[in-house]
Each structure stands twice: as C-alpha cells, then as structure tokens.
Design an enzyme around this catalytic site. Sequence first.
Site, PDB file in Angstrom:
ATOM      1  N   ASP A  41      43.073  30.222 -11.550  1.00 37.58           N
ATOM      2  CA  ASP A  41      43.010  31.497 -11.033  1.00 37.58           C
ATOM      3  C   ASP A  41      43.341  31.920 -12.160  1.00 37.58           C
ATOM      4  O   ASP A  41      45.413  31.714 -11.684  1.00 37.58           O
ATOM      5  CB  ASP A  41      42.661  31.461  -9.719  1.00 37.58           C
ATOM      6  CG  ASP A  41      42.411  32.398  -9.081  1.00 37.58           C
ATOM      7  OD1 ASP A  41      40.927  33.105  -8.346  1.00 37.58           O
ATOM      8  OD2 ASP A  41      42.795  33.705  -9.378  1.00 37.58           O
ATOM      9  N   ASN A 100      33.925  32.894  -0.996  1.00 38.77           N
ATOM     10  CA  ASN A 100      34.019  34.220  -0.335  1.00 38.77           C
ATOM     11  C   ASN A 100      32.174  34.258  -0.923  1.00 38.77           C
ATOM     12  O   ASN A 100      32.223  34.043  -2.158  1.00 38.77           O
ATOM     13  CB  ASN A 100      34.917  34.984  -1.292  1.00 38.77           C
ATOM     14  CG  ASN A 100      36.222  35.133  -0.937  1.00 38.77           C
ATOM     15  OD1 ASN A 100      36.564  34.495   0.443  1.00 38.77           O
ATOM     16  ND2 ASN A 100      37.554  34.761  -1.879  1.00 38.77           N
ATOM     17  N   GLN A 151      34.258  38.701  -2.619  1.00 37.54           N
ATOM     18  CA  GLN A 151      33.663  38.139  -3.787  1.00 37.54           C
ATOM     19  C   GLN A 151      33.781  39.567  -4.476  1.00 37.54           C
ATOM     20  O   GLN A 151      33.306  40.456  -4.148  1.00 37.54           O
ATOM     21  CB  GLN A 151      32.114  37.656  -3.421  1.00 37.54           C
ATOM     22  CG  GLN A 151      31.788  36.508  -4.444  1.00 37.54           C
ATOM     23  CD  GLN A 151      30.415  35.806  -4.752  1.00 37.54           C
ATOM     24  OE1 GLN A 151      29.831  35.948  -3.463  1.00 37.54           O
ATOM     25  NE2 GLN A 151      30.105  35.486  -5.325  1.00 37.54           N
ATOM     26  N   SER A 152      34.284  38.338  -5.874  1.00 42.95           N
ATOM     27  CA  SER A 152      34.462  39.763  -6.846  1.00 42.95           C
ATOM     28  C   SER A 152      33.705  39.390  -8.178  1.00 42.95           C
ATOM     29  O   SER A 152      33.023  39.604  -9.234  1.00 42.95           O
ATOM     30  CB  SER A 152      36.111  39.951  -7.576  1.00 42.95           C
ATOM     31  OG  SER A 152      36.513  38.755  -7.747  1.00 42.95           O
ATOM     32  N   VAL A 153      33.453  37.596  -8.330  1.00 46.56           N
ATOM     33  CA  VAL A 153      32.502  37.061  -9.153  1.00 46.56           C
ATOM     34  C   VAL A 153      31.869  36.918  -8.659  1.00 46.56           C
ATOM     35  O   VAL A 153      31.748  35.282  -8.214  1.00 46.56           O
ATOM     36  CB  VAL A 153      33.660  36.257  -9.554  1.00 46.56           C
ATOM     37  CG1 VAL A 153      32.641  35.368 -11.469  1.00 46.56           C
ATOM     38  CG2 VAL A 153      34.786  36.728 -10.389  1.00 46.56           C
ATOM     39  N   HIS A 175      31.879  29.613  -6.354  1.00 45.05           N
ATOM     40  CA  HIS A 175      32.920  29.336  -7.069  1.00 45.05           C
ATOM     41  C   HIS A 175      33.628  28.995  -5.971  1.00 45.05           C
ATOM     42  O   HIS A 175      33.559  29.698  -4.586  1.00 45.05           O
ATOM     43  CB  HIS A 175      33.918  30.333  -7.566  1.00 45.05           C
ATOM     44  CG  HIS A 175      34.181  31.303  -7.528  1.00 45.05           C
ATOM     45  ND1 HIS A 175      32.417  32.254  -7.177  1.00 45.05           N
ATOM     46  CD2 HIS A 175      35.107  32.023  -6.865  1.00 45.05           C
ATOM     47  CE1 HIS A 175      33.315  33.300  -7.064  1.00 45.05           C
ATOM     48  NE2 HIS A 175      35.063  33.259  -6.880  1.00 45.05           N
ATOM     49  N   HIS A 178      37.423  28.101  -4.136  1.00 46.86           N
ATOM     50  CA  HIS A 178      38.552  28.176  -4.557  1.00 46.86           C
ATOM     51  C   HIS A 178      39.176  27.086  -3.920  1.00 46.86           C
ATOM     52  O   HIS A 178      39.053  26.504  -2.885  1.00 46.86           O
ATOM     53  CB  HIS A 178      39.070  29.245  -3.671  1.00 46.86           C
ATOM     54  CG  HIS A 178      38.473  30.768  -3.805  1.00 46.86           C
ATOM     55  ND1 HIS A 178      39.178  31.749  -5.148  1.00 46.86           N
ATOM     56  CD2 HIS A 178      37.695  31.199  -3.899  1.00 46.86           C
ATOM     57  CE1 HIS A 178      38.829  32.944  -5.678  1.00 46.86           C
ATOM     58  NE2 HIS A 178      37.326  32.685  -4.679  1.00 46.86           N
TER      59      HIS A 178
HETATM   60  P1  DGP Z   1      36.191  35.875  -5.940  1.00 46.57           P
HETATM   61  O1  DGP Z   1      36.962  36.772  -5.348  1.00 46.57           O
HETATM   62  O2  DGP Z   1      36.454  34.733  -4.517  1.00 46.57           O
HETATM   63  O3  DGP Z   1      35.273  36.060  -6.497  1.00 46.57           O
HETATM   64  O4  DGP Z   1      37.248  35.104  -6.372  1.00 46.57           O
HETATM   65  C1  DGP Z   1      37.338  35.009  -8.325  1.00 46.57           C
HETATM   66  C2  DGP Z   1      38.475  34.723  -8.272  1.00 46.57           C
HETATM   67  O5  DGP Z   1      38.223  34.417 -10.164  1.00 46.57           O
HETATM   68  C3  DGP Z   1      39.046  35.742  -8.378  1.00 46.57           C
HETATM   69  O6  DGP Z   1      40.362  35.281  -7.068  1.00 46.57           O
HETATM   70  C4  DGP Z   1      40.042  36.196  -9.964  1.00 46.57           C
HETATM   71  C5  DGP Z   1      39.842  34.953 -10.582  1.00 46.57           C
HETATM   72  N1  DGP Z   1      38.952  35.170 -12.274  1.00 46.57           N
HETATM   73  C6  DGP Z   1      38.576  36.605 -12.374  1.00 46.57           C
HETATM   74  N2  DGP Z   1      38.805  36.826 -13.742  1.00 46.57           N
HETATM   75  C7  DGP Z   1      39.186  35.950 -14.232  1.00 46.57           C
HETATM   76  C8  DGP Z   1      39.587  35.277 -15.504  1.00 46.57           C
HETATM   77  O7  DGP Z   1      38.906  35.822 -16.293  1.00 46.57           O
HETATM   78  N3  DGP Z   1      40.111  33.989 -15.372  1.00 46.57           N
HETATM   79  C9  DGP Z   1      40.398  32.752 -14.429  1.00 46.57           C
HETATM   80  N4  DGP Z   1      41.670  32.155 -14.862  1.00 46.57           N
HETATM   81  N5  DGP Z   1      40.195  33.538 -13.015  1.00 46.57           N
HETATM   82  C10 DGP Z   1      39.982  34.400 -12.502  1.00 46.57           C
END
Ligand code: DGP
Length: 112
Positions: A29, A85, A92-94, A98, A100
């Site tokens: 992450d 999430n 959840q942001s992406v 996924h 964690h």
């Molecule tokens: P969530 O908030 O559950 O959707 O988790 C998304 C996670 O993705 C957050 O902990 C940060 C991570 N993340 C966002 N952008 C990138 C990226 O470009 N590279 C990596 N390795 N992680 C990322």
Amino acid sequence: MKTLFEKIIDKELPAAIVYEDEHCIAFKDINPGAPTHVLLVPRKPIPKLTDASVEDQALLGHLMVTAGKLAKQLGVGEAFRVAINNGAGAGQSVFHLHLHILGGRPLKWPPG
Ligand code: DGP
C-alpha cells in the site's frame, strides 16, 4: 476506463509487487497503516464486494487462502488482519475490490 489497480496489474503504473498469480496480484500500500500493509487485488475488476456474484465464489475463496499464505510469507502470519472496505462510507477509495493485509504492530478492535 481502467481502474488504478488495473493499471498496476497491467504494469502501466509502478508498484512494489510482492506476489502475482493468474488470478490476483499483491503489492505494498502506498500509504501504509502498519509496518506490513499489502493490498491483494483480483485481476478481475469487481468494483466492490457487494458487486461479487456466485460466479466469483472460487475467486473470493482463492483470495482468502492467498491472504493467509501471503501473511505467513511476509512474516506476520501469527497476527494480522484482512480487511475489505465496501463503499465510500466504509473508507473505500479505489473501486476495484481489494483485501488489505495488515500486520507488524498491535491491531486494535474494533477498527475506527
Ligand atoms: P481503500 O481505501 O480500501 O479503497 O484502499 C485503497 C488503498 O489503496 C489505500 O490504502 C491507498 C492505496 N493506494 C491508492 N493509490 C495507490 C497507488 O497508486 N499505489 C499503491 N501501491 N497503493 C495505492
């Protein structure tokens, strides 16, 4: 339009990849919440857990088994957390499913 994680899967964006197989990929992450914080991502771009269907059962099972194996490989097999999430309200942001995998420090319950 590809998700951010599809771009990482397709090697269009860099990431610290720790595991790959035909169904999923795991990478560190970018904003770690623990000394070990890895994201385990299916290659199939399911937006969120509630979008998964019965046809995804084997894939979801594979992700869970792989999460346990990865935790061991990463040295946190005795104490770690797997979190998903689901939805912006849960953090959840992406919007590409996924898991964690967090470990390497005491983990409180319940999470914030
Ligand atoms: P969530 O908030 O559950 O959707 O988790 C998304 C996670 O993705 C957050 O902990 C940060 C991570 N993340 C966002 N952008 C990138 C990226 O470009 N590279 C990596 N390795 N992680 C990322």
